[in-house]
Write a protein that holds these residues in place. Structure first.
Motif, mmCIF file in Angstrom:
data_model
loop_
_atom_site.group_PDB
_atom_site.id
_atom_site.type_symbol
_atom_site.label_atom_id
_atom_site.label_comp_id
_atom_site.label_asym_id
_atom_site.label_seq_id
_atom_site.Cartn_x
_atom_site.Cartn_y
_atom_site.Cartn_z
ATOM 1 N N ILE A 149 90.848 -23.694 89.932
ATOM 2 C CA ILE A 149 90.981 -25.122 89.675
ATOM 3 C C ILE A 149 90.150 -25.463 88.447
ATOM 4 O O ILE A 149 88.952 -25.166 88.391
ATOM 5 C CB ILE A 149 90.529 -25.953 90.889
ATOM 6 C CG1 ILE A 149 91.398 -25.604 92.095
ATOM 7 C CG2 ILE A 149 90.607 -27.439 90.583
ATOM 8 C CD1 ILE A 149 90.998 -26.293 93.367
ATOM 9 N N LYS A 150 90.783 -26.060 87.473
ATOM 10 C CA LYS A 150 90.104 -26.420 86.237
ATOM 11 C C LYS A 150 89.296 -27.698 86.433
ATOM 12 O O LYS A 150 89.540 -28.468 87.365
ATOM 13 C CB LYS A 150 91.135 -26.599 85.116
ATOM 14 C CG LYS A 150 91.936 -25.352 84.871
ATOM 15 C CD LYS A 150 93.135 -25.608 84.001
ATOM 16 C CE LYS A 150 93.961 -24.339 83.930
ATOM 17 N NZ LYS A 150 95.350 -24.559 84.131
ATOM 18 N N ASP A 151 88.332 -27.915 85.568
ATOM 19 C CA ASP A 151 87.505 -29.113 85.665
ATOM 20 C C ASP A 151 88.354 -30.369 85.498
ATOM 21 O O ASP A 151 89.142 -30.474 84.564
ATOM 22 C CB ASP A 151 86.410 -29.097 84.588
ATOM 23 C CG ASP A 151 85.366 -28.026 84.860
ATOM 24 O OD1 ASP A 151 85.227 -27.637 86.033
ATOM 25 O OD2 ASP A 151 84.695 -27.573 83.901
ATOM 26 N N GLY A 152 88.192 -31.294 86.415
ATOM 27 C CA GLY A 152 88.916 -32.555 86.344
ATOM 28 C C GLY A 152 90.378 -32.463 86.741
ATOM 29 O O GLY A 152 91.138 -33.406 86.563
ATOM 30 N N GLU A 153 90.801 -31.317 87.301
ATOM 31 C CA GLU A 153 92.209 -31.164 87.687
ATOM 32 C C GLU A 153 92.467 -31.879 89.012
ATOM 33 O O GLU A 153 91.639 -31.831 89.931
ATOM 34 C CB GLU A 153 92.572 -29.689 87.817
ATOM 35 C CG GLU A 153 94.031 -29.451 88.115
ATOM 36 C CD GLU A 153 94.381 -27.972 88.209
ATOM 37 O OE1 GLU A 153 95.570 -27.674 88.178
ATOM 38 O OE2 GLU A 153 93.474 -27.162 88.315
ATOM 39 N N ASN A 154 93.594 -32.494 89.106
ATOM 40 C CA ASN A 154 93.989 -33.195 90.320
ATOM 41 C C ASN A 154 94.252 -32.183 91.424
ATOM 42 O O ASN A 154 94.867 -31.139 91.204
ATOM 43 C CB ASN A 154 95.246 -34.024 90.030
ATOM 44 C CG ASN A 154 95.585 -34.961 91.156
ATOM 45 O OD1 ASN A 154 94.923 -34.987 92.188
ATOM 46 N ND2 ASN A 154 96.618 -35.758 90.945
ATOM 47 N N ILE A 155 93.786 -32.473 92.640
ATOM 48 C CA ILE A 155 93.961 -31.540 93.757
ATOM 49 C C ILE A 155 95.430 -31.387 94.119
ATOM 50 O O ILE A 155 95.867 -30.331 94.552
ATOM 51 C CB ILE A 155 93.116 -31.983 94.979
ATOM 52 C CG1 ILE A 155 93.078 -30.897 96.056
ATOM 53 C CG2 ILE A 155 93.641 -33.270 95.554
ATOM 54 C CD1 ILE A 155 92.288 -29.695 95.664
ATOM 55 N N ASP A 156 96.222 -32.448 93.931
ATOM 56 C CA ASP A 156 97.652 -32.359 94.223
ATOM 57 C C ASP A 156 98.334 -31.361 93.306
ATOM 58 O O ASP A 156 99.218 -30.618 93.742
ATOM 59 C CB ASP A 156 98.310 -33.728 94.071
ATOM 60 C CG ASP A 156 97.850 -34.709 95.147
ATOM 61 O OD1 ASP A 156 97.520 -34.237 96.255
ATOM 62 O OD2 ASP A 156 97.817 -35.918 94.864
ATOM 63 N N ARG A 157 97.913 -31.339 92.057
ATOM 64 C CA ARG A 157 98.498 -30.401 91.098
ATOM 65 C C ARG A 157 98.142 -28.959 91.463
ATOM 66 O O ARG A 157 98.978 -28.058 91.395
ATOM 67 C CB ARG A 157 98.008 -30.737 89.698
ATOM 68 C CG ARG A 157 98.724 -30.019 88.610
ATOM 69 C CD ARG A 157 98.213 -30.503 87.248
ATOM 70 N NE ARG A 157 98.983 -29.932 86.176
ATOM 71 C CZ ARG A 157 100.005 -30.521 85.592
ATOM 72 N NH1 ARG A 157 100.370 -31.721 85.978
ATOM 73 N NH2 ARG A 157 100.647 -29.929 84.621
ATOM 74 N N ALA A 158 96.890 -28.740 91.875
ATOM 75 C CA ALA A 158 96.457 -27.405 92.285
ATOM 76 C C ALA A 158 97.199 -26.972 93.549
ATOM 77 O O ALA A 158 97.594 -25.806 93.678
ATOM 78 C CB ALA A 158 94.956 -27.381 92.517
ATOM 79 N N LEU A 159 97.398 -27.893 94.464
ATOM 80 C CA LEU A 159 98.128 -27.586 95.695
ATOM 81 C C LEU A 159 99.575 -27.224 95.386
ATOM 82 O O LEU A 159 100.142 -26.311 95.995
ATOM 83 C CB LEU A 159 98.068 -28.776 96.645
ATOM 84 C CG LEU A 159 98.661 -28.583 98.032
ATOM 85 C CD1 LEU A 159 97.928 -27.477 98.763
ATOM 86 C CD2 LEU A 159 98.581 -29.873 98.814
ATOM 87 N N LYS A 160 100.168 -27.927 94.429
ATOM 88 C CA LYS A 160 101.536 -27.628 94.024
ATOM 89 C C LYS A 160 101.627 -26.222 93.433
ATOM 90 O O LYS A 160 102.560 -25.465 93.712
ATOM 91 C CB LYS A 160 102.008 -28.666 93.008
ATOM 92 C CG LYS A 160 103.466 -28.581 92.672
ATOM 93 C CD LYS A 160 103.882 -29.748 91.798
ATOM 94 C CE LYS A 160 105.370 -29.725 91.551
ATOM 95 N NZ LYS A 160 105.802 -30.878 90.768
ATOM 96 N N ARG A 161 100.624 -25.824 92.622
ATOM 97 C CA ARG A 161 100.612 -24.473 92.054
ATOM 98 C C ARG A 161 100.458 -23.427 93.157
ATOM 99 O O ARG A 161 101.087 -22.373 93.128
ATOM 100 C CB ARG A 161 99.467 -24.326 91.049
ATOM 101 C CG ARG A 161 99.778 -24.953 89.719
ATOM 102 C CD ARG A 161 98.808 -24.535 88.656
ATOM 103 N NE ARG A 161 97.453 -24.936 89.022
ATOM 104 C CZ ARG A 161 96.360 -24.217 88.779
ATOM 105 N NH1 ARG A 161 96.441 -23.074 88.180
ATOM 106 N NH2 ARG A 161 95.167 -24.646 89.145
ATOM 107 N N TYR A 162 99.623 -23.747 94.164
ATOM 108 C CA TYR A 162 99.444 -22.832 95.288
ATOM 109 C C TYR A 162 100.755 -22.636 96.049
ATOM 110 O O TYR A 162 101.130 -21.513 96.371
ATOM 111 C CB TYR A 162 98.372 -23.352 96.239
ATOM 112 C CG TYR A 162 98.274 -22.559 97.511
ATOM 113 C CD1 TYR A 162 97.638 -21.337 97.538
ATOM 114 C CD2 TYR A 162 98.858 -23.017 98.686
ATOM 115 C CE1 TYR A 162 97.559 -20.593 98.695
ATOM 116 C CE2 TYR A 162 98.796 -22.290 99.852
ATOM 117 C CZ TYR A 162 98.135 -21.075 99.855
ATOM 118 O OH TYR A 162 98.084 -20.348 101.007
ATOM 119 N N LYS A 163 101.440 -23.734 96.327
ATOM 120 C CA LYS A 163 102.705 -23.653 97.069
ATOM 121 C C LYS A 163 103.734 -22.836 96.300
ATOM 122 O O LYS A 163 104.464 -22.030 96.873
ATOM 123 C CB LYS A 163 103.253 -25.053 97.344
ATOM 124 C CG LYS A 163 102.496 -25.800 98.404
ATOM 125 C CD LYS A 163 103.102 -27.174 98.626
ATOM 126 C CE LYS A 163 102.350 -27.966 99.653
ATOM 127 N NZ LYS A 163 102.920 -29.307 99.841
#
Length: 64
Positions: A6-20
Motif C-alpha cells: 500500500i502506497k502512502d496516502g493510497e485509498n484502502i478501497d483501491r488497495a482492496l480492489k487490487r487485492y481482489k
C-alpha cells in the motif's frame, strides 16, 4: 500468500480492489469448486471441445 504493498496516502478501497483482482487471477476459488466433485477426463475434454467450437462460431460470426 498474497502481498499487496500500500502506497502512502493510497485509498484502502483501491488497495482492496487490487487485492481482489490479484486473488481472482490466482484461480483459488475456481480450483476449489472443481475439486468438490470428480469429473471424468472424457467429460472434461468434451466440455473443452464444446467451448472451443462455441467460441470459434462467435469469431466466425464476428468476421462475417
Amino acid at each position: 500468500m498474497l502481498i499487496i504493498p500500500i502506497k502512502d496516502g493510497e485509498n484502502i478501497d483501491r488497495a482492496l480492489k487490487r487485492y481482489k483482482r490479484k486473488f481472482d487471477k490466482t484461480g483459488v476459488v475456481r480450483q476449489l469448486r472443481s475439486r468438490q466433485a470428480f469429473i471424468k477426463p472424457s467429460v472434461v475434454r468434451r466440455a473443452q471441445i464444446q467451448k472451443a467450437s462455441y467460441i470459434q462460431g462467435l469469431r466466425d460470426a464476428a468476421e462475417s
